[in-house]
Design an enzyme around this catalytic site. Sequence first.
Site, PDB file in Angstrom:
ATOM      1  N   ARG A 170     -14.840   5.735   9.905  1.00  0.00           N
ATOM      2  CA  ARG A 170     -14.913   4.619  10.859  1.00  0.00           C
ATOM      3  C   ARG A 170     -14.893   5.235  12.253  1.00  0.00           C
ATOM      4  O   ARG A 170     -13.915   5.890  12.639  1.00  0.00           O
ATOM      5  CB  ARG A 170     -13.740   3.654  10.654  1.00  0.00           C
ATOM      6  CG  ARG A 170     -13.805   2.866   9.355  1.00  0.00           C
ATOM      7  CD  ARG A 170     -12.646   1.909   9.211  1.00  0.00           C
ATOM      8  NE  ARG A 170     -11.370   2.588   9.218  1.00  0.00           N
ATOM      9  CZ  ARG A 170     -10.752   3.094   8.151  1.00  0.00           C
ATOM     10  NH1 ARG A 170     -11.309   2.986   6.963  1.00  0.00           N
ATOM     11  NH2 ARG A 170      -9.608   3.702   8.262  1.00  0.00           N
ATOM     12  N   TYR A 196      -2.883   5.516  -4.515  1.00  0.00           N
ATOM     13  CA  TYR A 196      -4.109   6.306  -4.510  1.00  0.00           C
ATOM     14  C   TYR A 196      -3.949   7.389  -5.567  1.00  0.00           C
ATOM     15  O   TYR A 196      -2.838   7.702  -5.994  1.00  0.00           O
ATOM     16  CB  TYR A 196      -4.339   6.904  -3.126  1.00  0.00           C
ATOM     17  CG  TYR A 196      -4.896   5.902  -2.146  1.00  0.00           C
ATOM     18  CD1 TYR A 196      -6.158   5.369  -2.346  1.00  0.00           C
ATOM     19  CD2 TYR A 196      -4.162   5.481  -1.048  1.00  0.00           C
ATOM     20  CE1 TYR A 196      -6.685   4.431  -1.454  1.00  0.00           C
ATOM     21  CE2 TYR A 196      -4.680   4.544  -0.155  1.00  0.00           C
ATOM     22  CZ  TYR A 196      -5.946   4.031  -0.372  1.00  0.00           C
ATOM     23  OH  TYR A 196      -6.468   3.105   0.484  1.00  0.00           O
ATOM     24  N   LYS A 214      -8.673  -1.035  -8.802  1.00  0.00           N
ATOM     25  CA  LYS A 214      -9.300  -1.657  -7.632  1.00  0.00           C
ATOM     26  C   LYS A 214     -10.392  -0.768  -7.059  1.00  0.00           C
ATOM     27  O   LYS A 214     -10.167   0.436  -6.846  1.00  0.00           O
ATOM     28  CB  LYS A 214      -8.213  -1.890  -6.573  1.00  0.00           C
ATOM     29  CG  LYS A 214      -8.702  -2.347  -5.218  1.00  0.00           C
ATOM     30  CD  LYS A 214      -7.527  -2.701  -4.333  1.00  0.00           C
ATOM     31  CE  LYS A 214      -7.957  -3.095  -2.945  1.00  0.00           C
ATOM     32  NZ  LYS A 214      -8.396  -1.952  -2.130  1.00  0.00           N
ATOM     33  N   SER A 247       0.837  -1.213   0.000  1.00  0.00           N
ATOM     34  CA  SER A 247       0.000   0.000   0.000  1.00  0.00           C
ATOM     35  C   SER A 247       0.868   1.259   0.000  1.00  0.00           C
ATOM     36  O   SER A 247       1.947   1.275   0.580  1.00  0.00           O
ATOM     37  CB  SER A 247      -0.871  -0.013   1.260  1.00  0.00           C
ATOM     38  OG  SER A 247      -1.372   1.273   1.531  1.00  0.00           O
ATOM     39  N   HIS A 254     -13.737  -2.051  -0.875  1.00  0.00           N
ATOM     40  CA  HIS A 254     -12.694  -1.655   0.071  1.00  0.00           C
ATOM     41  C   HIS A 254     -12.894  -2.347   1.432  1.00  0.00           C
ATOM     42  O   HIS A 254     -12.635  -1.776   2.481  1.00  0.00           O
ATOM     43  CB  HIS A 254     -12.687  -0.128   0.237  1.00  0.00           C
ATOM     44  CG  HIS A 254     -11.328   0.478   0.436  1.00  0.00           C
ATOM     45  ND1 HIS A 254     -10.656   1.155  -0.557  1.00  0.00           N
ATOM     46  CD2 HIS A 254     -10.504   0.518   1.517  1.00  0.00           C
ATOM     47  CE1 HIS A 254      -9.498   1.585  -0.094  1.00  0.00           C
ATOM     48  NE2 HIS A 254      -9.372   1.213   1.162  1.00  0.00           N
ATOM     49  N   THR A 260      -6.173   2.373  -6.760  1.00  0.00           N
ATOM     50  CA  THR A 260      -7.410   2.281  -5.972  1.00  0.00           C
ATOM     51  C   THR A 260      -8.288   3.476  -6.315  1.00  0.00           C
ATOM     52  O   THR A 260      -7.889   4.624  -6.120  1.00  0.00           O
ATOM     53  CB  THR A 260      -7.074   2.243  -4.473  1.00  0.00           C
ATOM     54  OG1 THR A 260      -6.251   1.097  -4.248  1.00  0.00           O
ATOM     55  CG2 THR A 260      -8.323   2.147  -3.626  1.00  0.00           C
TER      56      THR A 260
END
Length: 387
Positions: free
Chosen positions: A165, A130, A252, A107, A276, A156
């Site tokens: 979250r 990203y 993705k 990542s 995701h 992504t």
Amino acid sequence: MPAITCIEDLRQLYHRRTPKMFYDYAESGSWTEQTFAENTSDFQDIYLRQRVAVDMAGRSTASQMIGQDVAMPVALAPVGLTGMQSADGEIKAARAAEKFGVPFTLSTMSICSIEDVAENTSAPFWFQVYTLKDDEFMRRLFDRARAAGCTAIVITVDLQIMGQRHKDIKNGLSAPPKLTPRSIANMMTKVGWGLEMLQTKRRFFGNIVGHAKGVSDPASLSSWTAEAFDPSLNWDRIAQFIRMWGGKVILKGILDAEDARQALNVGADAIVVSNHGGRQLDGAISSIRALPEIMDAVGDKIEVHLDSGIRSGQDVLKALAMGATGTFIGRAFVYGLGAMGEAGVTKALEIIHKELDTSMALCGRKSVKDLDRDILLVPKGFSGEWE
Ligand code: FNR
């Protein structure tokens, strides 16, 4: 300790050994966590057709993803802050993937940098980016990935802005963790984690700190995403990134047949049907429910992979039988890593491999290339009959 026989065992061990802030970071979804929960529960709505008296000798799970040989079509998904789940976690996970013969995806939001992983592994890995505003930073990331020998990038596309979250806000998630009386008290109960973490220098976002300009709080995931991510992203911009890289590209975060067609138009080599891991749009459908419509739209023209919700080899089998060429696991390998480091990632891969191999055989198939819808019992209306 009783024998570890399934991914759930690894999750429980991981829970015991890892600071709350990082366990919660992985084991949560956005808002009500509906999509997070349905990603796993929807797999259970599909049944496997048991077949008997079929020759099972000489079975193989070996296959290919984007033209690369894989021991089984299960790649490790890009997971931010993996090096906070276990010291040098990205290196440990990449090594386990290499030994097993499956792809590892690093990542952008990793703790170990691209260079750290390249120096400590020998198999090529994939790098996830990203879509950021800063072209110069993106070019440098691509140059660094090329220099590290990465054979594909994963772009992504489902995180232009970040889903919320609740637990991350309440826990004050950051890397390295901010030292508050509560976080210190919790970390003191995680002795193994803490001792290993003290022995590594890698406790910051390795691809960003020292490389990106104008980041006001380099320890905070949410402030970096708010400042650096491009809210004005469109398909032309994605096509620009694909040209900038000039090699194999996996897009993705596709959950809709229209978007899958767009991905095909911009020249991606593969797409990952993904929400995701239920961390972005809460209320979106599960990946496995989205897969059939996407297969119908583009399945014969582009390689289709799937992630979100895979916790077993049976889940992998269902996704492959529905037409996916490959799958990715996120949490399933993170549980292993947090539970037992590199050996735990290996354990997670072994568990999934054995489940896939045995279940495939019990469905009367000897090779993942022979899998098709015929081994599934999919309830009518599974993909939805929406108004
Ligand atoms: C992610 N995911 C993710 N995806 C990505 O493209 N870049 C990233 O940095 C991250 N970070 C991240 C952190 C954590 C803790 C999780 C759990 C997930 C999403 C990931 O690549 C993958 O899509 C999901 O994990 C798949 O769902 P499961 O397998 O975790 O259910």
